[in-house]
Scaffold this active site. Sequence first.
Site, PDB file in Angstrom:
ATOM      1  CG  HIS A  44      -1.772  -1.225   1.355  1.00  0.00           C
ATOM      2  ND1 HIS A  44      -2.746  -1.561   0.443  1.00  0.00           N
ATOM      3  CD2 HIS A  44      -1.791  -2.207   2.293  1.00  0.00           C
ATOM      4  CE1 HIS A  44      -3.338  -2.687   0.828  1.00  0.00           C
ATOM      5  NE2 HIS A  44      -2.774  -3.097   1.952  1.00  0.00           N
TER       6      HIS A  44
HETATM    7  O1  RIB Z   1      -5.279   0.353   4.030  1.00  0.00           O
HETATM    8  C1  RIB Z   1      -3.875   0.346   4.005  1.00  0.00           C
HETATM    9  C2  RIB Z   1      -3.318   1.471   4.798  1.00  0.00           C
HETATM   10  O2  RIB Z   1      -3.712   1.354   6.153  1.00  0.00           O
HETATM   11  C3  RIB Z   1      -1.779   1.479   4.839  1.00  0.00           C
HETATM   12  O3  RIB Z   1      -1.327   2.798   4.952  1.00  0.00           O
HETATM   13  C4  RIB Z   1      -1.460   0.706   6.085  1.00  0.00           C
HETATM   14  O4  RIB Z   1      -0.196   1.086   6.652  1.00  0.00           O
HETATM   15  C5  RIB Z   1      -2.575   1.152   6.984  1.00  0.00           C
HETATM   16  O5  RIB Z   1      -2.188   2.386   7.561  1.00  0.00           O
END
Ligand code: RIB
Length: 313
Positions: free
Chosen positions: A237
């Site tokens: 992500h």
């Molecule tokens: O949904 C993914 C996000 O949420 C990423 O930034 C992970 O680190 C959590 O913060």
Amino acid sequence: MALPIVIDTDPGIDDALAIMLAAASPEVEIRGLVAVAGNVGIDDTSANAAALADLLRLDCPVGRGASGPLRRRDATAAHDVHGADGLGGHRLPASARTLEPGIALLARLVDESAEPVTVVPIGPLTDIALLMDERPAAARRIGRIVLMGGGARDVLGNVTPVAEFNVWFDPDAAARVFAFGVPITMIGLNATHQATVGRAHLLRLFASGGPVADLVGRLLDGYHGTDADGRGGMPQHDSLAVAAVVDPAVVTTVPAFVDVEDRGRLTSGMTVVDESGRFGAINAEVAVHVDVERFRDLLDTRLSVLDATLRRG
Ligand code: RIB
Ligand code: CA
């Protein structure tokens, strides 16, 4: 000329990889890290951000941002995914750094930069919304916000069917950020779920065998997200958001109007993405496709070079 960036982060396993990628990429200059509550509480995200800055020998300031959402009172951390301490149980040596107040640091870094700063939020958007509320003139000087958050098209949510964690955690903040008017690139779940990475994709890094390889290997092994691809891959992500700054060709974006549901019983935290432009003025570039091989190669080559550098001491 390296692009000045400030990363707002809730480390966080994938946050740690993202910060390492930024540290390993000469295209960007990390002007500061600001921790925000999200994956785990602000004490741990702050400690993890400072410890990562030490590990990566970053000479930039580290700030301590918001300890919780603007309004929501039922937001919960993601200990199930990131572990109690936020790094899957892999404690880094505690940092002796003095952390600055996060919003003031964000404002200072944006104000004092001769070039427009790119702000890279990879956690809840609480700090960014507070900057916009408390220091609007500084916020308007931001060159672009490249955020990991939300979802579009075929993948909308990971906390609920329609809400992604960073936006779900503080939907009011996200709504303010999208409405403020600073140029935004949105790296949502529909993109990050294309960008899965496992040990098999980081062969150069693990052949290097130094401190970055060790931490990345432990982080990948310690990831307990339900969104893993079943072939040993973990959706990247946060590092995809950083990659989109370092090498914009990694993602393909489309212009869209994005707003955030902040009141729905079932839909709170949903990013409502209108690509037609019929329902609101275009306010974001939304990532819809990822060149996965280009992304994986960038991550492997950059992290392996960083690993060799840190291993040499
Ligand atoms: O949904 C993914 C996000 O949420 C990423 O930034 C992970 O680190 C959590 O913060
Ligand atoms: Ca994060």
